[in-house]
Design a protein around this motif. Structure first.
Motif, PDB file in Angstrom:
ATOM      1  N   MET A   1       0.680  -0.902   0.048  1.00 14.66           N
ATOM      2  CA  MET A   1      -0.009   0.057   0.128  1.00 14.66           C
ATOM      3  C   MET A   1       0.779   1.436  -0.045  1.00 14.66           C
ATOM      4  SD  MET A   1      -3.083  -0.568   2.630  1.00 14.66           S
ATOM      5  CE  MET A   1      -4.654   0.135   1.932  1.00 14.66           C
ATOM      6  N   ASP A   2       0.416   2.286  -0.678  1.00 12.55           N
ATOM      7  CA  ASP A   2       1.229   3.543  -0.596  1.00 12.55           C
ATOM      8  C   ASP A   2       0.510   4.525   0.271  1.00 12.55           C
ATOM      9  OD1 ASP A   2       2.971   2.722  -2.503  1.00 12.55           O
ATOM     10  OD2 ASP A   2       2.035   3.709  -4.161  1.00 12.55           O
ATOM     11  N   PHE A   3       1.441   5.184   1.033  1.00 14.67           N
ATOM     12  CA  PHE A   3       0.876   6.258   1.936  1.00 14.67           C
ATOM     13  C   PHE A   3       1.788   7.416   1.422  1.00 14.67           C
ATOM     14  CE2 PHE A   3       0.487   2.105   4.269  1.00 14.67           C
ATOM     15  CZ  PHE A   3      -0.990   2.183   4.362  1.00 14.67           C
ATOM     16  N   PHE A   4       1.081   8.454   1.657  1.00 17.78           N
ATOM     17  CA  PHE A   4       1.616   9.801   1.245  1.00 17.78           C
ATOM     18  C   PHE A   4       1.770  10.528   2.451  1.00 17.78           C
ATOM     19  CE2 PHE A   4      -0.298   8.687  -2.656  1.00 17.78           C
ATOM     20  CZ  PHE A   4       0.686   8.825  -3.486  1.00 17.78           C
ATOM     21  N   THR A   5       1.185  10.263   3.604  1.00 11.75           N
ATOM     22  CA  THR A   5       1.420  10.979   4.743  1.00 11.75           C
ATOM     23  C   THR A   5       1.505   9.998   6.080  1.00 11.75           C
ATOM     24  OG1 THR A   5      -1.128  10.961   5.472  1.00 11.75           O
ATOM     25  CG2 THR A   5      -0.291  12.673   4.307  1.00 11.75           C
ATOM     26  N   LEU A   6       2.344  10.458   6.920  1.00 11.54           N
ATOM     27  CA  LEU A   6       2.724   9.815   8.044  1.00 11.54           C
ATOM     28  C   LEU A   6       1.541   9.228   8.725  1.00 11.54           C
ATOM     29  CD1 LEU A   6       4.336   8.306  10.013  1.00 11.54           C
ATOM     30  CD2 LEU A   6       4.941  10.714  10.954  1.00 11.54           C
ATOM     31  N   HIS A   7       0.664  10.251   8.921  1.00  6.47           N
ATOM     32  CA  HIS A   7      -0.843  10.081   9.539  1.00  6.47           C
ATOM     33  C   HIS A   7      -1.499   8.808   9.006  1.00  6.47           C
ATOM     34  CE1 HIS A   7      -5.210  10.931   9.671  1.00  6.47           C
ATOM     35  NE2 HIS A   7      -4.852  10.540  10.817  1.00  6.47           N
ATOM     36  N   ASP A   8      -1.694   8.800   7.648  1.00  7.08           N
ATOM     37  CA  ASP A   8      -2.241   7.488   6.839  1.00  7.08           C
ATOM     38  C   ASP A   8      -1.674   6.333   7.344  1.00  7.08           C
ATOM     39  OD1 ASP A   8      -4.319   9.149   5.880  1.00  7.08           O
ATOM     40  OD2 ASP A   8      -3.476   9.398   4.050  1.00  7.08           O
TER      41      ASP A   8
ATOM     42  N   ALA C 101      -1.882  40.405   8.711  1.00  2.00           N
ATOM     43  CA  ALA C 101      -1.706  38.729   8.771  1.00  2.00           C
ATOM     44  C   ALA C 101      -3.217  38.070   8.359  1.00  2.00           C
ATOM     45  CB  ALA C 101      -1.113  38.272  10.043  1.00  2.00           C
ATOM     46  N   LYS C 102      -3.428  37.284   7.446  1.00  2.00           N
ATOM     47  CA  LYS C 102      -4.384  36.418   7.318  1.00  2.00           C
ATOM     48  C   LYS C 102      -4.494  34.845   8.021  1.00  2.00           C
ATOM     49  CE  LYS C 102      -7.404  34.801   3.675  1.00  2.00           C
ATOM     50  NZ  LYS C 102      -7.565  33.249   4.006  1.00  2.00           N
ATOM     51  N   THR C 103      -5.341  34.787   8.775  1.00  2.00           N
ATOM     52  CA  THR C 103      -5.640  33.494   9.457  1.00  2.00           C
ATOM     53  C   THR C 103      -6.690  32.638   8.912  1.00  2.00           C
ATOM     54  OG1 THR C 103      -4.841  34.791  11.172  1.00  2.00           O
ATOM     55  CG2 THR C 103      -5.543  32.472  11.836  1.00  2.00           C
ATOM     56  N   GLN C 104      -6.398  31.268   8.420  1.00  6.10           N
ATOM     57  CA  GLN C 104      -7.447  30.317   8.458  1.00  6.10           C
ATOM     58  C   GLN C 104      -6.696  28.949   8.453  1.00  6.10           C
ATOM     59  OE1 GLN C 104      -5.748  32.094   5.874  1.00  6.10           O
ATOM     60  NE2 GLN C 104      -4.358  30.102   5.931  1.00  6.10           N
ATOM     61  N   CYS C 105      -7.381  27.995   8.332  1.00  4.34           N
ATOM     62  CA  CYS C 105      -6.730  26.670   8.485  1.00  4.34           C
ATOM     63  C   CYS C 105      -5.643  26.690   7.284  1.00  4.34           C
ATOM     64  CB  CYS C 105      -7.695  25.459   7.883  1.00  4.34           C
ATOM     65  SG  CYS C 105      -6.918  23.995   8.268  1.00  4.34           S
ATOM     66  N   ASN C 106      -4.432  26.028   8.147  1.00  7.09           N
ATOM     67  CA  ASN C 106      -3.157  26.170   7.591  1.00  7.09           C
ATOM     68  C   ASN C 106      -3.116  24.799   6.436  1.00  7.09           C
ATOM     69  OD1 ASN C 106      -2.072  28.697   7.610  1.00  7.09           O
ATOM     70  ND2 ASN C 106      -1.356  27.739   9.783  1.00  7.09           N
ATOM     71  N   HIS C 107      -4.072  23.800   6.753  1.00  4.23           N
ATOM     72  CA  HIS C 107      -4.025  22.431   6.112  1.00  4.23           C
ATOM     73  C   HIS C 107      -2.805  21.775   6.249  1.00  4.23           C
ATOM     74  CE1 HIS C 107      -8.163  23.494   4.345  1.00  4.23           C
ATOM     75  NE2 HIS C 107      -7.859  24.779   4.461  1.00  4.23           N
ATOM     76  N   CYS C 108      -2.307  21.375   7.271  1.00  6.32           N
ATOM     77  CA  CYS C 108      -0.951  21.045   7.505  1.00  6.32           C
ATOM     78  C   CYS C 108      -1.018  19.794   6.438  1.00  6.32           C
ATOM     79  CB  CYS C 108      -1.210  20.497   8.981  1.00  6.32           C
ATOM     80  SG  CYS C 108      -1.401  21.613  10.162  1.00  6.32           S
ATOM     81  N   GLN C 109       0.334  19.593   6.070  1.00  5.02           N
ATOM     82  CA  GLN C 109       0.953  18.117   5.563  1.00  5.02           C
ATOM     83  C   GLN C 109       0.709  16.946   6.543  1.00  5.02           C
ATOM     84  OE1 GLN C 109       1.080  19.351   2.489  1.00  5.02           O
ATOM     85  NE2 GLN C 109       3.325  18.444   2.163  1.00  5.02           N
ATOM     86  N   GLY C 128      -4.653  18.387  -1.122  1.00  5.09           N
ATOM     87  CA  GLY C 128      -4.027  19.302   0.017  1.00  5.09           C
ATOM     88  C   GLY C 128      -4.894  19.622   0.770  1.00  5.09           C
ATOM     89  N   ALA C 129      -6.168  19.794   0.735  1.00  4.55           N
ATOM     90  CA  ALA C 129      -7.375  20.243   1.636  1.00  4.55           C
ATOM     91  C   ALA C 129      -7.374  19.228   2.800  1.00  4.55           C
ATOM     92  CB  ALA C 129      -8.750  20.333   1.040  1.00  4.55           C
ATOM     93  N   VAL C 130      -7.651  19.697   4.235  1.00  6.20           N
ATOM     94  CA  VAL C 130      -7.816  18.996   5.229  1.00  6.20           C
ATOM     95  C   VAL C 130      -9.361  19.018   5.510  1.00  6.20           C
ATOM     96  CG1 VAL C 130      -7.489  18.233   7.918  1.00  6.20           C
ATOM     97  CG2 VAL C 130      -5.504  19.219   6.242  1.00  6.20           C
ATOM     98  N   ILE C 131     -10.094  17.821   5.149  1.00  3.51           N
ATOM     99  CA  ILE C 131     -11.610  17.842   5.242  1.00  3.51           C
ATOM    100  C   ILE C 131     -12.063  17.158   6.354  1.00  3.51           C
ATOM    101  CG2 ILE C 131     -13.418  17.239   3.717  1.00  3.51           C
ATOM    102  CD1 ILE C 131     -11.413  16.313   1.506  1.00  3.51           C
ATOM    103  N   GLY C 225       5.958  20.120  10.556  1.00  2.00           N
ATOM    104  CA  GLY C 225       5.843  19.245   9.433  1.00  2.00           C
ATOM    105  C   GLY C 225       5.385  20.107   8.202  1.00  2.00           C
ATOM    106  N   GLY C 226       5.136  21.239   8.193  1.00  2.00           N
ATOM    107  CA  GLY C 226       4.810  21.828   6.745  1.00  2.00           C
ATOM    108  C   GLY C 226       3.242  22.018   6.585  1.00  2.00           C
TER     109      GLY C 226
END
Lengths: 40, 390, 373
Positions: A1-8, C101-109, C128-131, C225-226
């Motif tokens: 399985m491929d994972f792109f994030t550590l969380h997954d 400065a604009k603040t909103q969800c930064n959609h972390c990696q 890239g969105a955190v849903i 973590g970006g």
């Protein structure tokens, strides 16, 4: 399985780990009984 | 002896019963408010402070102080310290009630309580420490319930069922210790995800270890404390075995708590060294940290030791209350006082009166349940039919 | 607009090569590495270009149907207050001196909210969105505790269907090929939408080309973590309300140690505890056996002792008996001897008395006759 994030990856691997934990908790007492049932 | 007592007309209008009635009535009103108007209507929680008193006290302290169940049963059944046998049942009962109340309190705190089974049965967020806590609390509550059933079966006269459960004692005890180790430590580890919010003196890579070790002496102290209360108010319910063993339990548990507390002080200092946090000690936060560590861990540990050496039960009982307060202080510091320490004073949290009222309500629900159960079931005495067993 | 920007970014990528824009790598304990979804999107906010017009706030409000705000969006006095995101506001612009400065969800990696969620209600999407999935959410609010940027909000006053609210990166619009509302409406191009890897390079290009105007730091490149949102600024980020002490470790890295301890406890505690139990039980057994042995020995010793005493007694009695017999015999003999002596004496005396009459004669006769008397 491929994972792109550590969380997954962790969600998946810990999921398997939890199942193994359950198996260990069931197996170990049974094994202990098997190991000791000839003791006096 | 139970029967003899209950034949006397029961006086319902004792001061304590009246207070209980008032608290329960207020609690019911708050409950209606909470579930009809929302969390916002009764709490001071906001978007910066999503966890307040209901998590800080009801969950964190509730679980820590219910640790007496696993420490006592482990001492008696695993370590073979049979002289603590009469302390096991009251400890199991308080632990069971404690955990039941934790789950009860969570129904107030979470937004949609009817979804509380979701993490276990619907969508397992296994990367979360809260999942670990939820799973363990669920399983441990089940284990405690089963451990408690022999008392109910004796009361009801179900001899066969009782025998089946009693044969599982060792298995249940080991499960209990495993599950307790896990969720006690994971409760501390919950905060490891937020190093930027918890003050560095309280944040540590060892948070899970600190929570587990402190839960052990919290549980032991709570057994002593509850024993003191029960002796004061429920003396007539106790049999000779319980009374004869009680002092030994107090001495033994006091000694154990004292030693574990010293070990805890040691690993806390190691934590300071590992993160090189010494310089914070000279700040205001440092003073507060030392109040917690010296004032509410080291000093009660010393009082315990004096009590144990001098065989002074009063000292030990005072030390037990002191230690319990110290645990509450520690959990409050981590979940509320030192959490969001960086926010300006206006954005900090302080619980609202309805929040405090709800927490007191939940504590009284627990006390009432304990009184009802110890009045009916063989908790503080052994059932005459099963006396000769162990 | 978006297309032209992407084309531009494509050229940029070729120009800059791979010398800059190294994305943060999250590692599992085994040194497994995760670099996030390739080609995921992000937004770069250049605070030197932002004029604080609140157009982005307005657009966000309309797209997400958040209701009429207390103060209209053309009221710029609200910029003076320190505001944060809440249940009715997914993005805010705050003013710090002349910088916005604009603040909103930064959609972390590696989203802390997703890592914290015990029902998987949060998900990092490939866009890239955190849903957030409201249907799973229990409402424990651990995501809000976990979020290092204090972004998620909760509808505390909703008794029946409370939920977590936050920026979605306009995920539904991205899927349709549209820009996020705030990016689309921005009149000053302070917001740039594109692939995150490209945005990192663009940011560094601006920093290096105008090193006097910018702080040499791309906020969000490595923080926690970006993040998919990136920021460049002329003022230190700490001065525009953004924390610089978050560190670079991602949320799952922060908790992986404690999580890793869990299965080991399950694996080893039963072994350890059963071992302790077995040792305690064995000690008990040995103690019991020793006790029993001691009792047996004591009983044995007692029996022996008794037997010995009995024997001694018997012996003694026999001896005493023998002594008594011997004594009697001795006594009898002595008496007999004494008697014989006396008789002899008497006979002698008689003989001496007779000697005057008949010295030679039968001396025994009168004695014998006397005895017969």
């Amino acid at each position: 399985m491929d994972f792109f994030t550590l969380h997954d990856f962790m969600t998946y691997s810990k999921g398997i780990t939890y199942l193994i934990m359950g198996a260990i908790l069931v197996f170990m007492p049974v094994y202990w009984l098997y190991l000791t049932d000839r003791d006096d | 002896m139970d029967q003899v007592k209950s034949k006397e007309p029961y006086n319902w209008f004792t001061p304590f019963n009246i207070i209980t009635a008032v608290v329960l009535a207020v609690g019911l009103v708050l409950t209606v408010m909470r579930f009809t108007q929302g969390i916002g209507a009764v709490t001071n929680l906001d978007n910066n402070n999503p966890w307040g008193l209901w998590i800080g006290f009801d969950l964190l302290c509730g679980v820590a102080l219910a640790a007496g169940g696993f420490t006592t049963s482990a001492a008696c059944y695993i370590f073979g310290l049979k002289r603590f046998h009469s302390a096991v049942r009251p400890a199991i009962l308080t632990a069971f009630l404690g955990y039941a109340l934790v789950v009860f309190a969570l129904h107030y705190d979470v937004g949609r309580p009817w979804k509380l089974p979701y993490p276990i049965f619907v969508s397992q967020g296994t990367s979360s420490l809260l999942f670990e806590v939820g799973l363990c609390v669920f399983l441990y509550l089940t284990v405690l319930f089963i451990e408690w059933t022999p008392a109910a079966f004796e009361w009801l006269g179900f001899k066969k069922l009782r025998t089946v459960v009693v044969r599982l004692t060792l298995l249940l005890t080991i499960f209990g210790v495993v599950l307790s180790t896990l969720h006690q430590s994971s409760l501390g580890a919950l905060f490891m995800i937020a190093p930027s919010k918890l003050h560095p003196l309280w944040y540590s890579g060892y948070l899970h270890v600190y929570f587990f070790i402190s839960a052990m002496f919290a549980g032991l102290s709570m057994v002593i404390f509850e024993g003191t209360l029960a002796h004061r108010w429920l003396h007539h319910k106790m049999d000779d075995t319980h009374l004869a063993e009680a002092n030994g339990v107090v001495l033994g548990f006091g000694k154990a708590a004292s030693f574990i507390m010293m070990g805890y002080v040691g690993i806390k200092v190691i934590g300071l060294a590992v993160d090189n946090n010494w310089h914070y000690l000279s700040t205001g936060w440092g003073a507060w940290y030392l109040v917690e560590l010296i004032g509410f861990v080291l000093l009660p540990a010393i009082l315990y030791s004096v009590g144990a050496r001098e065989k002074n039960l009063t000292f030990i009982r005072i030390a037990a209350v002191w230690t319990v307060l110290g645990i509450v202080l520690n959990r409050f510091n981590i979940s509320m006082v030192a959490f969001n320490y960086h926010l300006p004073a206006a954005d900090r949290y302080f619980p609202s009166l309805p929040e405090i009222g709800t927490t007191i309500f939940i504590v009284f629900v627990g006390i009432t349940a304990y009184r009802v159960i110890t009045a009916k079931m063989p908790i503080l005495y052994e059932h005459p039919d099963y006396k000769e067993e162990h | 607009m978006a297309i032209s920007r992407r084309t531009f970014l494509g050229c940029l990528t070729a120009a800059l090569g791979t010398t800059t824009g190294v994305s943060t790598i999250a590692r599992a304990a085994s040194n497994k590495q995760f670099t996030g979804y390739p080609d995921s999107f992000g937004v770069l906010h250049d605070s030197t270009k932002c004029i604080g017009c609140r157009k982005c706030e307005e657009s966000c409000n309309q797209i997400n149907e958040l209701g009429k705000p207390d103060k209209p969006f053309d009221d710029l006095t609200v910029l003076e207050e320190r505001r944060r995101t809440d249940e009715a506001v997914y993005t805010v612009v705050n003013k710090f001196g002349n910088t916005f400065a604009k603040t909103q969800c930064n959609h972390c990696q590696e989203p802390a909210c997703a890592s914290a969620c015990f029902v998987k209600a949060f998900k990092k999407d490939k866009t890239g969105a955190v849903i957030y999935d409201e249907s799973l959410c229990v409402g424990c609010r651990y995501c809000m505790v976990a979020c290092p940027f204090n972004v998620p909000a909760y509808t505390y006053n909703d008794p029946l269907t409370p939920k977590v609210t936050k920026c979605t990166l306009c995920h539904p619009r991205i899927i349709e090929g549209k820009l996020p509302g705030c990016v689309e409406v921005c009149p000053k191009e302070a917001l740039v939408f594109g692939k995150r890897t490209d945005l990192v390079k663009l940011a560094w290009k601006r920093l290096s080309e105008n090193s006097d105007r910018y702080i040499q730091h791309v906020y969000g490149e490595h923080e926690m973590g970006g993040t998919s949102w990136l920021y460049i600024s002329g003022l230190p980020f700490e001065q525009i309300g953004m924390r610089e002490d978050l560190g670079t470790a991602s949320a799952p890295e922060l908790t992986s140690g404690a999580l890793a301890a869990v299965p080991i406890v399950v694996g080893l505690w039963p072994v350890l505890l059963t071992g302790v139990y077995a040792i305690a039980k064995r000690k008990d057994k040995i103690a019991r056996q020793e006790r029993e042995a001691a009792v047996q020995e004591a009983i044995g010793q007692a029996t022996d002792e008794m037997n010995k005493q009995l024997a001694q007694l018997k012996d003694k009695m026999t001896k005493e008996q023998q002594t008594a017999v011997a004594n009697e015999v001795k006594k009898a003999l002595e008496e007999a001897a004494k008697k014989a002596e006396e008789e002899a004496q008497a006979a002698r005396e008689a003989a001496e008395a007779d000697a005057g009459v008949d010295e030679s004669g039968d001396a025994d006769a009168p004695e014998a006759g006397k005895e017969e008397e």
